[in-house]
Write an enzyme that holds these catalytic residues in place. Sequence first.
Site, PDB file in Angstrom:
ATOM      1  N   ALA A  53       0.877  -1.171   0.000  1.00  0.00           N
ATOM      2  CA  ALA A  53       0.000   0.000   0.000  1.00  0.00           C
ATOM      3  C   ALA A  53       0.916   1.223   0.000  1.00  0.00           C
ATOM      4  O   ALA A  53       0.996   1.976   0.958  1.00  0.00           O
ATOM      5  CB  ALA A  53      -0.909  -0.004   1.216  1.00  0.00           C
ATOM      6  N   CYS A 109      -5.983   3.173 -10.042  1.00  0.00           N
ATOM      7  CA  CYS A 109      -5.673   4.090  -8.937  1.00  0.00           C
ATOM      8  C   CYS A 109      -6.758   4.032  -7.871  1.00  0.00           C
ATOM      9  O   CYS A 109      -7.906   3.769  -8.177  1.00  0.00           O
ATOM     10  CB  CYS A 109      -5.650   5.533  -9.432  1.00  0.00           C
ATOM     11  SG  CYS A 109      -4.242   5.928 -10.415  1.00  0.00           S
ATOM     12  N   GLY A 215       2.863 -12.283 -10.981  1.00  0.00           N
ATOM     13  CA  GLY A 215       3.451 -13.489 -10.402  1.00  0.00           C
ATOM     14  C   GLY A 215       4.515 -14.174 -11.229  1.00  0.00           C
ATOM     15  O   GLY A 215       4.851 -15.333 -10.977  1.00  0.00           O
TER      16      GLY A 215
END
Lengths: 281, 222
Positions: A53, A109, A215
Amino acid sequence: MLLLNASGCLDALTAPDVASSLDAFVTKTVTPEPRAGNAPVRIAETEHGMLNAIGLANPGRDVFIRETLPRLRELNVPLWVSVGGFAAHEYAETCAQLDDVTIEVNLSCPNVDEAPDSAAEIVAACREVTANPLYAKVSPHSWDMAETVRALEAAGADGFSMVNTLRGVALDSTLRTKLARGAGGYSGPALKPVALASVLAARRVTELPIVGMGGVCNGRDALELIACGATHVALGTILFADPDAPARVLDELEAEATRAGFARPADAFGVAVGAVANLAN
Amino acid sequence: MSRPRRERLSVTGVESVGPYALLRVRRGRIEPGAPGQFFMLEAPGRVLPRPMSLCLAPPGELAFLLDPIGPGTKALARLDAGDRLHVFGPLGNGFRLDVPRPLLVGGGIGIAPLPYLAEALEHPPAVLGFRSAHHAQAAALLPCAEVVIDPTLVTDVMPVNRNVLACGPEPMLHAVRALAPDAQLAWEAPMACGYGACFGCVVEVEGELKRLCVEGPVLCSS
């Protein structure tokens, strides 16, 4: 095939050698105003991935264009600038000031509606003001990826970057959220099946280039994205653990293609899409 | 400054030091760097490596003191001689060594960088604090140090008028700074990459959020 970094997973000015080992460098997202980003704790590892974050920390459009961009150009690596904002006109104002770069429109966003219409509005506003290649960075949270991709293509996107992180939460031993903000973007190995599904769904409805990401840790992962229809591949979380990943993944990609029965990685392009189409028949 | 390298190194052994583990690896071509710099250690089976400051640099080896409390540090502490792991470093900025009358102050696992630092400074006085006698066994790594155990705190016994170089839990660093405003303090933060890529390890420096891996981990407090 180009090998890129995922936006926000590399600082080319701090690690120029790593940036030079890629075919192009994608910047952290640039917003109109400077953003300090979220208060720490900003990252947390989970069993099969990590949460972040960061909060779009960046110096803002003016400083980016005046100070950061000239320094990035000195690295002689093709540049992709990730553009963010909180309204379509904010994205467009940044795009209008960028020359000689590929633009990746970050449509994931915070506070930006991720519905196809809104994302398409943003892309359309950017398309109107720039002739630069325009890639739409797509969130995996879309319920209908095919519809999202069709809408973005109709709005003028030249290609797609998929996928961004998934929203996730991790708790500490006292059952409080590990991240100060609570939720964060979930990335790493656990994201790969989501990325494969998104790229595959997109490839069934578009012929535009797709940067597959999510990933990727090794050459096999990159090959699987190509098989699902990715024309390019980007590395994200693996760059945190292994700054040498670009060269390694490219080496492994060749070997994995051979192992899977293809002379070159590009020969595996879209083979999984065909398989799905056959099943549907 | 030593250029960081990433290599797969062999473990030469893991020793218990009280509740902590001292992980020794063959050095390869990796430089030990300056005291207070750190290395990213691949944690077996985990997604992200773990940042560890160098504890000791015996000839041909690098040694790291770990507190095996999470899945990554536990996996590192379970390694055996002959196992291999990727090590990347040295990274960040270490302690400035050109200080007269240095005093080392450490708390808990925060004593990790001090043995290597003590060697570089030719064994200056040191004060170490631990939460229990069991944890205090780690003071053996710094034989001449004064040792205090909770509820006595390092700040209760810290001599004044010394140039303090400290590493320990955040409350300790704040308390040390209150007594020694010019102290060099080694901070800790969750870190994904260690080389400025993730922006995860930010701390407030002079009113701005800065990356601890690039600006630190040793910061001058004033």
